[in-house]
Write a protein that holds these residues in place. Structure first.
Motif, mmCIF file in Angstrom:
data_model
loop_
_atom_site.group_PDB
_atom_site.id
_atom_site.type_symbol
_atom_site.label_atom_id
_atom_site.label_comp_id
_atom_site.label_asym_id
_atom_site.label_seq_id
_atom_site.Cartn_x
_atom_site.Cartn_y
_atom_site.Cartn_z
ATOM 1 N N LEU A 143 73.360 35.292 -45.395
ATOM 2 C CA LEU A 143 74.794 35.197 -45.149
ATOM 3 C C LEU A 143 75.426 34.011 -45.866
ATOM 4 C CD1 LEU A 143 77.151 36.471 -43.603
ATOM 5 C CD2 LEU A 143 76.574 34.971 -41.684
ATOM 6 N N TYR A 144 74.709 32.898 -45.969
ATOM 7 C CA TYR A 144 75.232 31.694 -46.619
ATOM 8 C C TYR A 144 74.506 31.407 -47.937
ATOM 9 C CZ TYR A 144 77.107 31.282 -41.968
ATOM 10 O OH TYR A 144 77.745 31.555 -40.779
ATOM 11 N N SER A 145 73.934 32.449 -48.537
ATOM 12 C CA SER A 145 73.187 32.355 -49.795
ATOM 13 C C SER A 145 71.946 31.472 -49.672
ATOM 14 C CB SER A 145 74.086 31.853 -50.931
ATOM 15 O OG SER A 145 75.169 32.731 -51.129
ATOM 16 N N GLN A 146 71.400 31.344 -48.457
ATOM 17 C CA GLN A 146 70.251 30.465 -48.243
ATOM 18 C C GLN A 146 68.977 30.955 -48.916
ATOM 19 O OE1 GLN A 146 71.962 32.225 -45.874
ATOM 20 N NE2 GLN A 146 70.876 32.224 -43.931
ATOM 21 N N LEU A 147 68.944 32.213 -49.359
ATOM 22 C CA LEU A 147 67.763 32.700 -50.067
ATOM 23 C C LEU A 147 67.819 32.421 -51.563
ATOM 24 C CD1 LEU A 147 67.135 36.070 -48.195
ATOM 25 C CD2 LEU A 147 65.950 33.878 -47.911
ATOM 26 N N GLY A 148 68.949 31.958 -52.060
ATOM 27 C CA GLY A 148 69.049 31.588 -53.468
ATOM 28 C C GLY A 148 69.031 32.763 -54.418
ATOM 29 N N LEU A 149 69.574 33.886 -53.989
ATOM 30 C CA LEU A 149 69.544 35.104 -54.808
ATOM 31 C C LEU A 149 70.757 35.264 -55.709
ATOM 32 C CD1 LEU A 149 68.137 37.525 -52.103
ATOM 33 C CD2 LEU A 149 66.900 36.437 -54.002
ATOM 34 N N GLY A 150 71.690 34.345 -55.664
ATOM 35 C CA GLY A 150 72.849 34.403 -56.550
ATOM 36 C C GLY A 150 74.013 35.184 -55.959
ATOM 37 N N GLU A 151 75.113 35.168 -56.700
ATOM 38 C CA GLU A 151 76.341 35.845 -56.285
ATOM 39 C C GLU A 151 76.113 37.344 -56.121
ATOM 40 O OE1 GLU A 151 79.409 34.550 -55.632
ATOM 41 O OE2 GLU A 151 78.579 32.547 -55.896
ATOM 42 N N GLY A 152 76.729 37.913 -55.105
ATOM 43 C CA GLY A 152 76.695 39.351 -54.907
ATOM 44 C C GLY A 152 75.459 39.877 -54.194
ATOM 45 N N ALA A 153 74.541 39.015 -53.809
ATOM 46 C CA ALA A 153 73.342 39.464 -53.091
ATOM 47 C C ALA A 153 73.730 39.907 -51.679
ATOM 48 C CB ALA A 153 72.307 38.342 -53.030
ATOM 49 N N PRO A 154 73.005 40.862 -51.119
ATOM 50 C CA PRO A 154 73.310 41.322 -49.757
ATOM 51 C C PRO A 154 73.189 40.193 -48.728
ATOM 52 C CG PRO A 154 71.687 42.753 -50.814
ATOM 53 C CD PRO A 154 71.882 41.574 -51.711
ATOM 54 N N ASN A 155 73.890 40.344 -47.589
ATOM 55 C CA ASN A 155 73.840 39.357 -46.511
ATOM 56 C C ASN A 155 72.516 39.361 -45.766
ATOM 57 O OD1 ASN A 155 76.388 38.405 -47.009
ATOM 58 N ND2 ASN A 155 77.359 39.672 -45.471
ATOM 59 N N THR A 156 71.769 40.462 -45.835
ATOM 60 C CA THR A 156 70.464 40.549 -45.179
ATOM 61 C C THR A 156 69.470 41.155 -46.153
ATOM 62 O OG1 THR A 156 71.525 40.877 -43.037
ATOM 63 C CG2 THR A 156 69.191 41.428 -43.192
ATOM 64 N N ILE A 157 68.322 40.517 -46.271
ATOM 65 C CA ILE A 157 67.226 41.015 -47.106
ATOM 66 C C ILE A 157 66.086 41.354 -46.150
ATOM 67 C CG2 ILE A 157 65.625 40.451 -48.975
ATOM 68 C CD1 ILE A 157 68.597 40.513 -49.824
ATOM 69 N N TYR A 158 65.748 42.643 -46.046
ATOM 70 C CA TYR A 158 64.819 43.111 -45.022
ATOM 71 C C TYR A 158 63.345 43.077 -45.430
ATOM 72 C CZ TYR A 158 68.859 44.664 -42.363
ATOM 73 O OH TYR A 158 70.017 44.688 -41.649
ATOM 74 N N SER A 159 63.076 42.914 -46.714
ATOM 75 C CA SER A 159 61.694 42.862 -47.202
ATOM 76 C C SER A 159 61.596 41.726 -48.203
ATOM 77 C CB SER A 159 61.311 44.176 -47.858
ATOM 78 O OG SER A 159 61.357 45.225 -46.917
ATOM 79 N N PRO A 160 60.410 41.135 -48.365
ATOM 80 C CA PRO A 160 60.261 40.000 -49.281
ATOM 81 C C PRO A 160 60.706 40.308 -50.707
ATOM 82 C CG PRO A 160 58.298 40.264 -47.942
ATOM 83 C CD PRO A 160 59.159 41.473 -47.694
ATOM 84 N N VAL A 161 61.480 39.388 -51.291
ATOM 85 C CA VAL A 161 61.878 39.468 -52.699
ATOM 86 C C VAL A 161 61.599 38.119 -53.347
ATOM 87 C CG1 VAL A 161 63.658 41.241 -52.334
ATOM 88 C CG2 VAL A 161 64.279 38.823 -52.225
ATOM 89 N N GLN A 162 61.282 38.160 -54.629
ATOM 90 C CA GLN A 162 61.031 36.911 -55.340
ATOM 91 C C GLN A 162 62.355 36.202 -55.600
ATOM 92 O OE1 GLN A 162 58.612 37.190 -58.849
ATOM 93 N NE2 GLN A 162 58.904 35.039 -59.363
ATOM 94 N N ILE A 163 62.375 34.902 -55.352
ATOM 95 C CA ILE A 163 63.561 34.092 -55.586
ATOM 96 C C ILE A 163 63.566 33.714 -57.068
ATOM 97 C CG2 ILE A 163 64.827 32.004 -54.926
ATOM 98 C CD1 ILE A 163 64.309 34.091 -52.612
ATOM 99 N N PRO A 164 64.658 34.012 -57.786
ATOM 100 C CA PRO A 164 64.683 33.714 -59.214
ATOM 101 C C PRO A 164 64.599 32.209 -59.506
ATOM 102 C CG PRO A 164 66.775 34.684 -58.477
ATOM 103 C CD PRO A 164 65.882 34.614 -57.301
ATOM 104 N N GLY A 165 63.982 31.899 -60.636
ATOM 105 C CA GLY A 165 63.925 30.514 -61.099
ATOM 106 C C GLY A 165 62.745 29.777 -60.554
#
Length: 165
Positions: A143-165
């Motif tokens: 919700l507050y971009s705490q996963l570091g996925l960049g602009e436009g990322a969903p508010n909830t990520i339900y499965s593990p994704v690699q954080i870019p960079g």
């Protein structure tokens, strides 16, 4: 007592390698890889029921020794010696890492698609894991971009994704 004003040993714990503290619950991992848990337990983080635990209790895990863990008032995670991750508790913000249908689980289950993990950390609403190759993976509330996925990322990520960079 409700407060302890001077350091005291925690009865029953010996040979502790790691401590993980949540806002109401605690984990300790001993030298043999046993996960000990105590404290607030509203979502089964300690022992699969909802009663608080005043004393450290070994948390039964389905396989392997525990290398790392994370705990808080809502859910818990354990990294096993094979690099897999287990999650349990309240996952209302996707923190269990099992897709949008899983919101609560008393007993540890694997976080699918996640291997080679060496370290894990969690807030009440999101999780970050470090893999052996140094990559960082995340899931849960964004919700507050705490996963570091960049602009436009969903508010909830339900499965593990690699954080870019």
């Amino acid at each position: 007592p409700n407060s302890v004003l001077t350091p005291q040993p925690v009865p029953g714990l010996q040979n502790i390698a790691k401590i993980r503290v949540g806002s109401g619950a605690n984990f300790a991992i001993d030298g043999s890889g046993t996960l000990w848990a105590w404290g607030y337990n509203a979502y089964g983080q300690i022992d699969g029921n909802t009663w608080p635990s005043a004393a450290p209790t070994p948390r039964a895990l389905p396989i392997g020794c525990t290398l790392d863990a994370a705990v808080n008032d809502l859910f818990a995670l354990a990294v096993l010696e094979d690099g897999s991750v287990l999650s349990w508790g309240n996952g209302q913000s996707g923190q269990l890492g099992d897709g949008p249908g899983v919101v609560f689980r008393f007993f540890p289950a694997p976080v699918s698609g996640l291997t080679d993990v060496v370290s894990i950390s969690a807030s009440n609403s999101h999780v970050l894991a470090v893999k052996r190759d140094g990559t960082v993976w995340g899931w849960g509330s964004n919700l507050y971009s705490q996963l570091g996925l960049g602009e436009g990322a969903p508010n909830t990520i339900y499965s593990p994704v690699q954080i870019p960079g």
